[in-house]
Design a protein around this motif. Structure first.
Motif, mmCIF file in Angstrom:
data_model
loop_
_atom_site.group_PDB
_atom_site.id
_atom_site.type_symbol
_atom_site.label_atom_id
_atom_site.label_comp_id
_atom_site.label_asym_id
_atom_site.label_seq_id
_atom_site.Cartn_x
_atom_site.Cartn_y
_atom_site.Cartn_z
ATOM 1 N N SER A 65 -1.301 8.194 -10.883
ATOM 2 C CA SER A 65 -1.916 7.981 -9.570
ATOM 3 C C SER A 65 -1.742 6.531 -9.148
ATOM 4 O O SER A 65 -2.088 5.609 -9.890
ATOM 5 C CB SER A 65 -3.408 8.330 -9.639
ATOM 6 O OG SER A 65 -4.054 7.998 -8.436
ATOM 7 N N VAL A 66 -1.188 6.311 -7.942
ATOM 8 C CA VAL A 66 -0.966 4.942 -7.468
ATOM 9 C C VAL A 66 -1.497 4.779 -6.053
ATOM 10 O O VAL A 66 -1.269 5.613 -5.182
ATOM 11 C CB VAL A 66 0.534 4.550 -7.509
ATOM 12 C CG1 VAL A 66 1.046 4.548 -8.938
ATOM 13 C CG2 VAL A 66 1.384 5.493 -6.676
ATOM 14 N N GLU A 67 -2.246 3.705 -5.838
ATOM 15 C CA GLU A 67 -2.721 3.359 -4.497
ATOM 16 C C GLU A 67 -1.864 2.277 -3.857
ATOM 17 O O GLU A 67 -1.798 2.183 -2.639
ATOM 18 C CB GLU A 67 -4.176 2.896 -4.559
ATOM 19 C CG GLU A 67 -5.149 4.009 -4.938
ATOM 20 C CD GLU A 67 -6.591 3.572 -4.804
ATOM 21 O OE1 GLU A 67 -6.835 2.381 -4.500
ATOM 22 O OE2 GLU A 67 -7.479 4.421 -5.005
ATOM 23 N N ASP A 68 -1.233 1.456 -4.701
ATOM 24 C CA ASP A 68 -0.356 0.416 -4.181
ATOM 25 C C ASP A 68 0.723 0.115 -5.209
ATOM 26 O O ASP A 68 0.723 0.658 -6.324
ATOM 27 C CB ASP A 68 -1.136 -0.848 -3.808
ATOM 28 C CG ASP A 68 -1.978 -1.386 -4.955
ATOM 29 O OD1 ASP A 68 -1.505 -1.375 -6.115
ATOM 30 O OD2 ASP A 68 -3.119 -1.820 -4.712
ATOM 31 N N VAL A 75 2.562 9.430 -8.161
ATOM 32 C CA VAL A 75 1.949 10.214 -7.084
ATOM 33 C C VAL A 75 1.050 9.319 -6.233
ATOM 34 O O VAL A 75 0.179 8.637 -6.778
ATOM 35 C CB VAL A 75 1.090 11.360 -7.664
ATOM 36 C CG1 VAL A 75 0.508 12.212 -6.546
ATOM 37 C CG2 VAL A 75 1.906 12.217 -8.627
ATOM 38 N N PRO A 76 1.239 9.288 -4.915
ATOM 39 C CA PRO A 76 0.266 8.590 -4.081
ATOM 40 C C PRO A 76 -1.132 9.125 -4.365
ATOM 41 O O PRO A 76 -1.325 10.343 -4.459
ATOM 42 C CB PRO A 76 0.720 8.924 -2.654
ATOM 43 C CG PRO A 76 2.179 9.244 -2.785
ATOM 44 C CD PRO A 76 2.318 9.910 -4.110
ATOM 45 N N ALA A 77 -2.109 8.240 -4.495
ATOM 46 C CA ALA A 77 -3.460 8.664 -4.872
ATOM 47 C C ALA A 77 -3.985 9.762 -3.955
ATOM 48 O O ALA A 77 -4.668 10.691 -4.404
ATOM 49 C CB ALA A 77 -4.398 7.459 -4.870
ATOM 50 N N THR A 82 0.837 -1.199 0.000
ATOM 51 C CA THR A 82 0.000 0.000 0.000
ATOM 52 C C THR A 82 0.874 1.253 0.000
ATOM 53 O O THR A 82 1.831 1.348 0.773
ATOM 54 C CB THR A 82 -0.916 0.032 1.229
ATOM 55 O OG1 THR A 82 -1.711 -1.155 1.251
ATOM 56 C CG2 THR A 82 -1.823 1.251 1.206
ATOM 57 N N VAL A 83 0.555 2.212 -0.863
ATOM 58 C CA VAL A 83 1.321 3.454 -0.966
ATOM 59 C C VAL A 83 0.552 4.569 -0.276
ATOM 60 O O VAL A 83 -0.599 4.847 -0.614
ATOM 61 C CB VAL A 83 1.591 3.829 -2.438
ATOM 62 C CG1 VAL A 83 2.295 5.184 -2.533
ATOM 63 C CG2 VAL A 83 2.448 2.755 -3.105
ATOM 64 N N GLY A 84 1.185 5.209 0.714
ATOM 65 C CA GLY A 84 0.530 6.243 1.501
ATOM 66 C C GLY A 84 0.990 7.634 1.128
ATOM 67 O O GLY A 84 2.050 7.831 0.524
ATOM 68 N N GLN A 85 0.180 8.626 1.521
ATOM 69 C CA GLN A 85 0.466 10.014 1.175
ATOM 70 C C GLN A 85 1.679 10.541 1.925
ATOM 71 O O GLN A 85 2.065 10.023 2.968
ATOM 72 C CB GLN A 85 -0.749 10.890 1.441
ATOM 73 C CG GLN A 85 -1.060 11.118 2.899
ATOM 74 C CD GLN A 85 -2.276 11.992 3.084
ATOM 75 O OE1 GLN A 85 -3.361 11.524 3.371
ATOM 76 N NE2 GLN A 85 -2.100 13.285 2.922
ATOM 77 N N ILE A 86 2.236 11.618 1.380
ATOM 78 C CA ILE A 86 3.431 12.232 1.956
ATOM 79 C C ILE A 86 3.266 13.752 1.907
ATOM 80 O O ILE A 86 2.278 14.274 1.406
ATOM 81 C CB ILE A 86 4.715 11.805 1.182
ATOM 82 C CG1 ILE A 86 4.539 11.960 -0.326
ATOM 83 C CG2 ILE A 86 5.043 10.351 1.501
ATOM 84 C CD1 ILE A 86 4.639 13.322 -0.882
#
Length: 366
Positions: A340-343, A320-322, A296-300
């Protein structure tokens, strides 16, 4: 007919005029001086500017960013997989009003309250320690995510990361204790532990079975109510994850940067080296995002500054994290495709698509 002769000024009139001119000049000089002083007064803000980009497929200080064990099958790569950074005013640094005003009008620089970046007066040493701890955790989770994406099994065990000094676990648990069971039930993840503890009433006792230095033992803990929610029980620890990695992978970044936001690009580099065929197809790709062990890719923070840094390094694709897409879409995209990537699977699929056809349609932030 001659012009009328103007009345002669008395010495008093001249004196009054002179004093008036002097007053104006003094006021003007004072205004300029006060303005200059004001612009040299420190303000409670910090600036966030584009930082350097680092190629996870390349070298760092003359050594490969990633090295693998001798028995690990790796593959050649092409292109670039940059992780991006933000240059932030140091905790012991000062921002003057003039700097803040100038930065405010720069499209690639953000001005934010100091306590947003350094809460509770955090010192420079504390900031470095926190950043280093986050980077260490990011290296582990990115290894797990990259290996799993490449088809490897990576077992994990909940682990004690920190113990609150006056909490329920003080003198009973220690950092690096592995948590095997909670209330008699096997726990596989840190979420399992949190759920087991959350099922009791504050003040009730919970039993954990742990492993410390290879020896198992049971620990009884009396839960305490959360200061924020008296109905929520706590045992006063920070829980992380210990991974059992099936192959040797070394991240050689060192302490040049801190924080967790390079995790997604670390994971992609590991995946690229462990699977046939170059993931980027030769493209210069940059990105950011904290990554969990499950991919899972989280925001920054600092997405706009990271985009500017990526563009300066020649990137044409930015991951880019979604959850950061809305912010990333505001303003200049620097002629980059904002994916856009969520994971991690989203990122891999998009990059494989773009490697075959750079003009192909992939999920974007616009």
């Amino acid at each position: 007919m001659s012009d009328p002769t103007p009345p002669a000024r008395s010495d008093g009139d001249v004196s009054r005029l002179s004093r008036g001119y002097v007053a104006i000049i003094v006021a003007a000089v004072s205004f300029v001086a006060l303005t200059c002083v004001a612009f040299l007064v420190p303000v409670p803000y910090v600036t966030m500017r584009p930082g350097p980009a680092f190629d996870t497929l390349g070298e760092i200080d003359g050594s490969p960013m990633f090295t693998f064990g001798e028995d690990v099958q790796t593959y050649d790569t092409e292109g670039v997989l940059d992780f991006t950074t933000v240059s932030v005013t140091r905790a012991n640094g000062r921002v003057f009003l003039a700097d803040a005003v100038g930065a405010y009008f720069s499209r690639d620089v953000a001005v934010v309250p100091r306590d947003v970046v350094y809460p509770d007066g955090e010192s420079a040493d504390e900031s470095r320690e926190q950043g280093a701890a986050q980077l260490t955790s990011s290296k582990d989770s990115s290894r797990a995510a990259g290996l799993r994406a490449a088809g490897f099994e990576v077992p994990e065990t909940p682990q004690v990361v920190d113990v609150v000094e006056d909490g329920a676990s003080a003198d009973l648990l220690e950092p690096e204790d592995l948590i095997l069971t909670a209330e008699g039930e096997d726990v596989q993840t840190s979420t399992d532990v949190v759920d087991a503890i959350g099922a009791v009433t504050p003040g009730d006792e919970v039993t954990l079975r742990i492993s410390r230095d290879g020896e198992e033992r049971s620990v009884d803990l009396t839960t305490q109510p959360s200061p924020d929610d008296p109905e929520r029980p706590l045992i006063g620890i920070t829980i992380g994850t210990a991974y059992d990695f099936p192959v040797e992978i070394e991240n050689n970044l060192g302490d040049q940067v801190g924080g967790p936001s390079a995790g997604s690009m670390f994971a992609l580099a590991i995946y690229d080296r462990l699977t046939p065929g170059p993931l980027t197809g030769g493209l210069t790709v940059a990105g950011t995002g904290e990554v969990a062990g499950d991919g899972t890719v989280g925001q920054i923070g600092g997405i706009r500054q990271k985009m500017a840094g990526a563009a300066a390094d020649g990137a044409t694709v930015f991951l880019v994290p979604a959850e950061n897409c809305a912010e990333a879409s505001r303003g200049d995209d620097h002629d980059m495709t904002l994916v856009s990537v969520e994971d991690l699977d989203d990122a891999i699929e998009a990059l494989e698509t773009l490697a075959d056809d750079p003009e192909a349609t992939v999920p974007t932030c616009r």
